[in-house]
Design a protein around this motif. Structure first.
Motif, PDB file in Angstrom:
ATOM      1  N   PHE A 190       5.025   1.541   6.411  1.00  0.00           N
ATOM      2  CA  PHE A 190       5.632   0.371   7.016  1.00  0.00           C
ATOM      3  C   PHE A 190       4.644  -0.782   7.000  1.00  0.00           C
ATOM      4  N   VAL A 191       5.162  -1.986   6.762  1.00  0.00           N
ATOM      5  CA  VAL A 191       4.332  -3.189   6.729  1.00  0.00           C
ATOM      6  C   VAL A 191       4.504  -3.951   8.030  1.00  0.00           C
ATOM      7  N   THR A 192       3.400  -4.397   8.582  1.00  0.00           N
ATOM      8  CA  THR A 192       3.434  -5.252   9.755  1.00  0.00           C
ATOM      9  C   THR A 192       2.249  -6.197   9.709  1.00  0.00           C
ATOM     10  N   HIS A 193       2.190  -7.114  10.656  1.00  0.00           N
ATOM     11  CA  HIS A 193       1.042  -7.999  10.802  1.00  0.00           C
ATOM     12  C   HIS A 193       0.017  -7.282  11.667  1.00  0.00           C
ATOM     13  N   LYS A 194      -1.261  -7.411  11.324  1.00  0.00           N
ATOM     14  CA  LYS A 194      -2.285  -6.683  12.083  1.00  0.00           C
ATOM     15  C   LYS A 194      -2.305  -7.094  13.552  1.00  0.00           C
ATOM     16  N   VAL A 198      -8.966  -6.216  -0.966  1.00  0.00           N
ATOM     17  CA  VAL A 198      -8.896  -6.869   0.330  1.00  0.00           C
ATOM     18  C   VAL A 198      -8.792  -5.788   1.399  1.00  0.00           C
ATOM     19  N   ASN A 199      -9.678  -5.838   2.362  1.00  0.00           N
ATOM     20  CA  ASN A 199      -9.671  -4.839   3.430  1.00  0.00           C
ATOM     21  C   ASN A 199      -8.751  -5.285   4.567  1.00  0.00           C
ATOM     22  N   PHE A 200      -7.867  -4.399   4.951  1.00  0.00           N
ATOM     23  CA  PHE A 200      -6.969  -4.627   6.085  1.00  0.00           C
ATOM     24  C   PHE A 200      -6.587  -3.255   6.640  1.00  0.00           C
ATOM     25  N   PRO A 201      -6.084  -3.169   7.866  1.00  0.00           N
ATOM     26  CA  PRO A 201      -5.692  -1.866   8.420  1.00  0.00           C
ATOM     27  C   PRO A 201      -4.669  -1.167   7.530  1.00  0.00           C
ATOM     28  N   GLY A 202      -4.988   0.035   7.106  1.00  0.00           N
ATOM     29  CA  GLY A 202      -4.094   0.796   6.249  1.00  0.00           C
ATOM     30  C   GLY A 202      -4.318   0.570   4.769  1.00  0.00           C
ATOM     31  N   LEU A 236       7.703 -12.071  -1.482  1.00  0.00           N
ATOM     32  CA  LEU A 236       7.335 -12.398  -0.104  1.00  0.00           C
ATOM     33  C   LEU A 236       6.058 -13.209  -0.111  1.00  0.00           C
ATOM     34  N   GLU A 237       5.908 -14.102   0.856  1.00  0.00           N
ATOM     35  CA  GLU A 237       4.712 -14.922   0.962  1.00  0.00           C
ATOM     36  C   GLU A 237       3.982 -14.597   2.253  1.00  0.00           C
ATOM     37  N   GLY A 238       2.682 -14.412   2.150  1.00  0.00           N
ATOM     38  CA  GLY A 238       1.866 -14.119   3.318  1.00  0.00           C
ATOM     39  C   GLY A 238       0.438 -13.830   2.914  1.00  0.00           C
ATOM     40  N   ASP A 239      -0.470 -13.973   3.850  1.00  0.00           N
ATOM     41  CA  ASP A 239      -1.878 -13.707   3.589  1.00  0.00           C
ATOM     42  C   ASP A 239      -2.121 -12.206   3.665  1.00  0.00           C
ATOM     43  N   ILE A 240      -2.566 -11.632   2.551  1.00  0.00           N
ATOM     44  CA  ILE A 240      -2.746 -10.179   2.493  1.00  0.00           C
ATOM     45  C   ILE A 240      -3.794  -9.703   3.484  1.00  0.00           C
ATOM     46  N   SER A 241      -4.765 -10.544   3.826  1.00  0.00           N
ATOM     47  CA  SER A 241      -5.797 -10.144   4.788  1.00  0.00           C
ATOM     48  C   SER A 241      -5.222  -9.961   6.185  1.00  0.00           C
ATOM     49  N   ASP A 242      -4.012 -10.500   6.454  1.00  0.00           N
ATOM     50  CA  ASP A 242      -3.357 -10.325   7.758  1.00  0.00           C
ATOM     51  C   ASP A 242      -2.441  -9.114   7.786  1.00  0.00           C
ATOM     52  N   LEU A 243      -2.357  -8.427   6.669  1.00  0.00           N
ATOM     53  CA  LEU A 243      -1.439  -7.305   6.523  1.00  0.00           C
ATOM     54  C   LEU A 243      -1.947  -6.071   7.275  1.00  0.00           C
ATOM     55  N   CYS A 278      -2.639  -5.189  -6.898  1.00  0.00           N
ATOM     56  CA  CYS A 278      -2.839  -5.858  -8.189  1.00  0.00           C
ATOM     57  C   CYS A 278      -3.423  -7.244  -7.908  1.00  0.00           C
ATOM     58  N   LEU A 279      -4.663  -7.270  -7.458  1.00  0.00           N
ATOM     59  CA  LEU A 279      -5.280  -8.502  -6.960  1.00  0.00           C
ATOM     60  C   LEU A 279      -6.331  -9.071  -7.902  1.00  0.00           C
ATOM     61  N   GLY A 280      -6.338  -8.623  -9.132  1.00  0.00           N
ATOM     62  CA  GLY A 280      -7.260  -9.188 -10.102  1.00  0.00           C
ATOM     63  C   GLY A 280      -8.650  -8.592 -10.033  1.00  0.00           C
ATOM     64  N   TRP A 281      -9.636  -9.351 -10.555  1.00  0.00           N
ATOM     65  CA  TRP A 281     -10.971  -8.827 -10.773  1.00  0.00           C
ATOM     66  C   TRP A 281     -12.020  -9.824 -10.304  1.00  0.00           C
ATOM     67  N   LYS A 282     -13.235  -9.359 -10.162  1.00  0.00           N
ATOM     68  CA  LYS A 282     -14.340 -10.229  -9.777  1.00  0.00           C
ATOM     69  C   LYS A 282     -15.617  -9.800 -10.497  1.00  0.00           C
TER      70      LYS A 282
END
Length: 382
Positions: free
Chosen positions: A286-290, A179-183, A268-275, A331-335
């Motif tokens: 450090f973790v934050t919301h984009k 999953v692509n997100f900043p950082g 923790l619960e949250g959408d990883i794409s918003d990370l 650890c997001l599995g496979w495709k």
């Protein structure tokens, strides 16, 4: 069932010379590929299995990373009925040879992956496998002389073509899901992260994902870390509750136990794409919301990074991931690898959570062409 990755090279041209023509071509010599090949061999069909590596079941040489399978090896049921016993044996492939039962290779209820490698090596004896053949491109052409009206053309790494009437794909879901997100460049993948727990001594770790690979990774380092946080978009799905063996198995849920017992570990619960991950320059993440990262970048013109100014703030001050991490593990599995299939195949991914699989019908045949069959990698469409 899972097999290793196949890579596509656009630069390879088509060639006209045919190495051989077959009725059936099978991609992959893992459990799925070897099982269908065994049926073809016993039926005296014209077939070949293409395997890019130099041995069968090479997926299990490296995965799962911590070497314990979650497919149970139940050898004793108190019954003599072979069909009943095989229903409770999750590792043996179907064969007339009684020596090719997995119980002869391991007595562990959750066996070691190396035992699966040995088992598949022996099961492959007598099966027509072409090792070291990496299929780079698959296309389809209309052929009036073929019994089904078309032929599949497979191009390998030596630029030789093979053709067949029926293509059976047993290459599994082999590509790490990213999953692509900043950082995101600061994360380590499950497929490559260290499996030596001493390398995590005194570190704070964030694991992205909530499947068996995530919990397997957490269990391995649980006694060496300061704390482990696990982030996923939904609640943990427990196999004993959902009755789906691919959900979290009890053998891997040590982190869940420490979390429920109010240890330092947390879910923790949250959408990883918003990370968003922010590196502070000293090795801490450090973790934050984009959203907060975007606002920070828009409000400052200096090059000094102040991670604390990017963290969510509210009156309750309940942001769980406020402390920095030393490592973040994906650890997001496979495709499935769609890249080797030419546009003529018209192979499409599924929908929603099934987009990691090819779109197939209830007979596990590709929706467009009825003689393209997936083995061990696909989900039926409805």
């Amino acid at each position: 069932m899972q097999v290793l990755q196949i890579i596509f090279l656009l630069s390879l041209p088509y060639v006209s010379s045919k190495l051989h023509s077959y009725d059936y071509c099978v991609l992959g010599a893992g459990p799925g590929g070897l099982q269908i090949a065994k049926f073809l061999e016993d039926s005296q069909r014209d077939y070949v299995v293409f395997e890019r590596n130099n041995r069968p079941g090479s997926f299990f040489l490296h995965l799962p990373r911590h070497r314990k399978l979650i497919s149970i090896n139940k050898q004793f049921t108190g019954r003599k009925n072979k069909e009943f016993n095989l229903r409770h044996d999750w590792n043996s492939l179907l064969s007339k040879d009684e020596q090719l039962l997995f119980g002869h290779y391991s007595h562990d209820f959750f066996p070691h992956a190396d035992d699966m490698v040995r088992y598949l090596q022996n099961f492959s004896i007598g099966i027509n496998v072409r090792y070291g053949t990496d299929i780079k491109n698959v296309r389809i052409e209309t052929n009036p002389e073929a019994w089904n009206g078309h032929r599949f053309l497979l191009l390998d790494q030596t630029r030789q073509e093979h053709e067949c009437n029926v293509l059976l794909v047993a290459s599994g879901i082999s590509l790490p899901n990213v999953v692509n997100f900043p950082g995101a460049e600061y994360t380590e993948g499950y497929e490559a992260v260290s499996i030596d727990p001493h390398n995590f001594t005194g570190q704070s770790v964030l694991i992205l994902g909530r499947g068996n690979s995530a919990f397997e990774t957490a269990d391995n380092i649980l006694g060496y870390t300061n704390f482990i946080h696990m982030l996923g978009r939904s609640r943990v799905r427990l196999s004993w509750s959902t009755h789906y063996v691919g959900d979290l198995r009890a053998i891997n849920n040590g982190l869940l136990d420490t979390y429920q017992l109010k240890s330092l570990d947390g879910l923790l619960e949250g959408d990883i794409s918003d990370l968003a991950l922010v590196h502070d320059g000293s090795g801490k993440l450090f973790v934050t919301h984009k959203h907060y990262l975007k606002n920070y970048n828009n409000s400052t013109n200096n090059n000094t990074i102040n991670p604390s100014s990017m963290l969510p703030k509210d009156d309750l001050d309940n942001f769980a991931a406020r402390e920095p991490y030393d490592r973040v593990i994906r650890c997001l599995g496979w495709k499935f690898d769609f890249s080797i299939f030419d546009k003529s195949i018209k192979l499409k991914p599924g929908f929603g959570l099934k987009k990691k699989y090819p779109l197939v019908n209830v007979n596990y045949e590709a929706k467009t062409y009825s003689r393209f069959v997936c083995g061990g990698c696909c989900q039926p469409w409805h």
